[in-house]
Design a protein around this motif. Structure first.
Motif, PDB file in Angstrom:
ATOM      1  N   GLN A   1       0.886  -1.044  -0.108  1.00 18.26           N
ATOM      2  CA  GLN A   1       0.138  -0.096   0.116  1.00 18.26           C
ATOM      3  C   GLN A   1       0.949   1.185   0.094  1.00 18.26           C
ATOM      4  O   GLN A   1       1.826   1.469   0.875  1.00 18.26           O
TER       5      GLN A   1
ATOM      6  N   ASN B   1      -7.509   0.231  -3.281  1.00 18.44           N
ATOM      7  CA  ASN B   1      -7.215   1.417  -4.319  1.00 18.44           C
ATOM      8  C   ASN B   1      -8.429   2.288  -4.311  1.00 18.44           C
ATOM      9  O   ASN B   1      -8.303   3.152  -4.965  1.00 18.44           O
TER      10      ASN B   1
ATOM     11  N   GLY C   1      -6.419   4.903  -1.617  1.00 14.79           N
ATOM     12  CA  GLY C   1      -4.937   4.670  -1.803  1.00 14.79           C
ATOM     13  C   GLY C   1      -4.483   4.164  -2.914  1.00 14.79           C
ATOM     14  O   GLY C   1      -5.427   3.776  -4.130  1.00 14.79           O
ATOM     15  N   VAL C   2      -3.271   3.764  -3.080  1.00 13.21           N
ATOM     16  CA  VAL C   2      -2.810   3.051  -4.299  1.00 13.21           C
ATOM     17  C   VAL C   2      -1.902   1.842  -3.680  1.00 13.21           C
ATOM     18  O   VAL C   2      -1.176   1.798  -2.710  1.00 13.21           O
TER      19      VAL C   2
ATOM     20  N   PHE D   1      -3.208  13.043  -6.760  1.00 16.81           N
ATOM     21  CA  PHE D   1      -3.607  11.697  -6.643  1.00 16.81           C
ATOM     22  C   PHE D   1      -3.704  10.908  -7.810  1.00 16.81           C
ATOM     23  O   PHE D   1      -2.979   9.819  -7.891  1.00 16.81           O
ATOM     24  N   ASP D   2      -4.226  11.292  -8.797  1.00 19.52           N
ATOM     25  CA  ASP D   2      -4.478  10.508  -9.936  1.00 19.52           C
ATOM     26  C   ASP D   2      -3.381  10.368 -10.871  1.00 19.52           C
ATOM     27  O   ASP D   2      -3.143   9.515 -11.423  1.00 19.52           O
TER      28      ASP D   2
ATOM     29  N   LYS E   1      -1.163   7.727  -8.729  1.00 16.95           N
ATOM     30  CA  LYS E   1      -1.626   6.690  -9.031  1.00 16.95           C
ATOM     31  C   LYS E   1      -1.494   5.998 -10.285  1.00 16.95           C
ATOM     32  O   LYS E   1      -0.949   4.849 -10.418  1.00 16.95           O
TER      33      LYS E   1
ATOM     34  N   ALA F   1       2.339   4.977 -10.463  1.00 18.03           N
ATOM     35  CA  ALA F   1       2.543   3.865  -9.693  1.00 18.03           C
ATOM     36  C   ALA F   1       2.274   2.643 -10.465  1.00 18.03           C
ATOM     37  O   ALA F   1       2.915   1.744 -10.334  1.00 18.03           O
ATOM     38  N   PHE F   2       0.966   2.682 -11.036  1.00 19.95           N
ATOM     39  CA  PHE F   2       0.435   1.415 -11.730  1.00 19.95           C
ATOM     40  C   PHE F   2       1.250   1.327 -12.851  1.00 19.95           C
ATOM     41  O   PHE F   2       1.588   0.011 -13.280  1.00 19.95           O
TER      42      PHE F   2
END
Length: 81
Positions: free
Chosen positions: A4, A31, A34-35, A68-69, A72, A75-76
């Protein structure tokens, strides 16, 4: 191993900054608030945290949702390559 991801979002004169990234092992990824990302081991996790910290060191955002977006998505993308 699933982690996380968390970070600090701070206001500044040029906009919001994100920093102080950290990752905690988890068996219940969240998700929505958070991520959660899958990283191989602790070494890969540390490398990822260094890379994301460097990527966002100079970026600024106009609002928290955008920050945030963007984190995210980064990270993905990074965790899945």
């Amino acid at each position: 191993m699933m982690y996380q991801l968390g970070w600090t979002t701070l206001p500044g004169l040029r906009g919001l900054s994100v920093s102080e990234f950290h990752a905690v092992p988890t068996s219940t990824p969240d998700n929505e608030r958070g991520v959660a990302i899958n990283l191989g081991d602790q070494s890969e996790c540390e490398s990822f945290l260094q890379a994301i910290e460097a990527e966002f060191a100079t970026k600024r955002f106009t609002n928290a949702a955008d920050a945030f977006d963007t984190v995210k998505a980064f990270a993905f993308e990074r965790a899945n390559h």
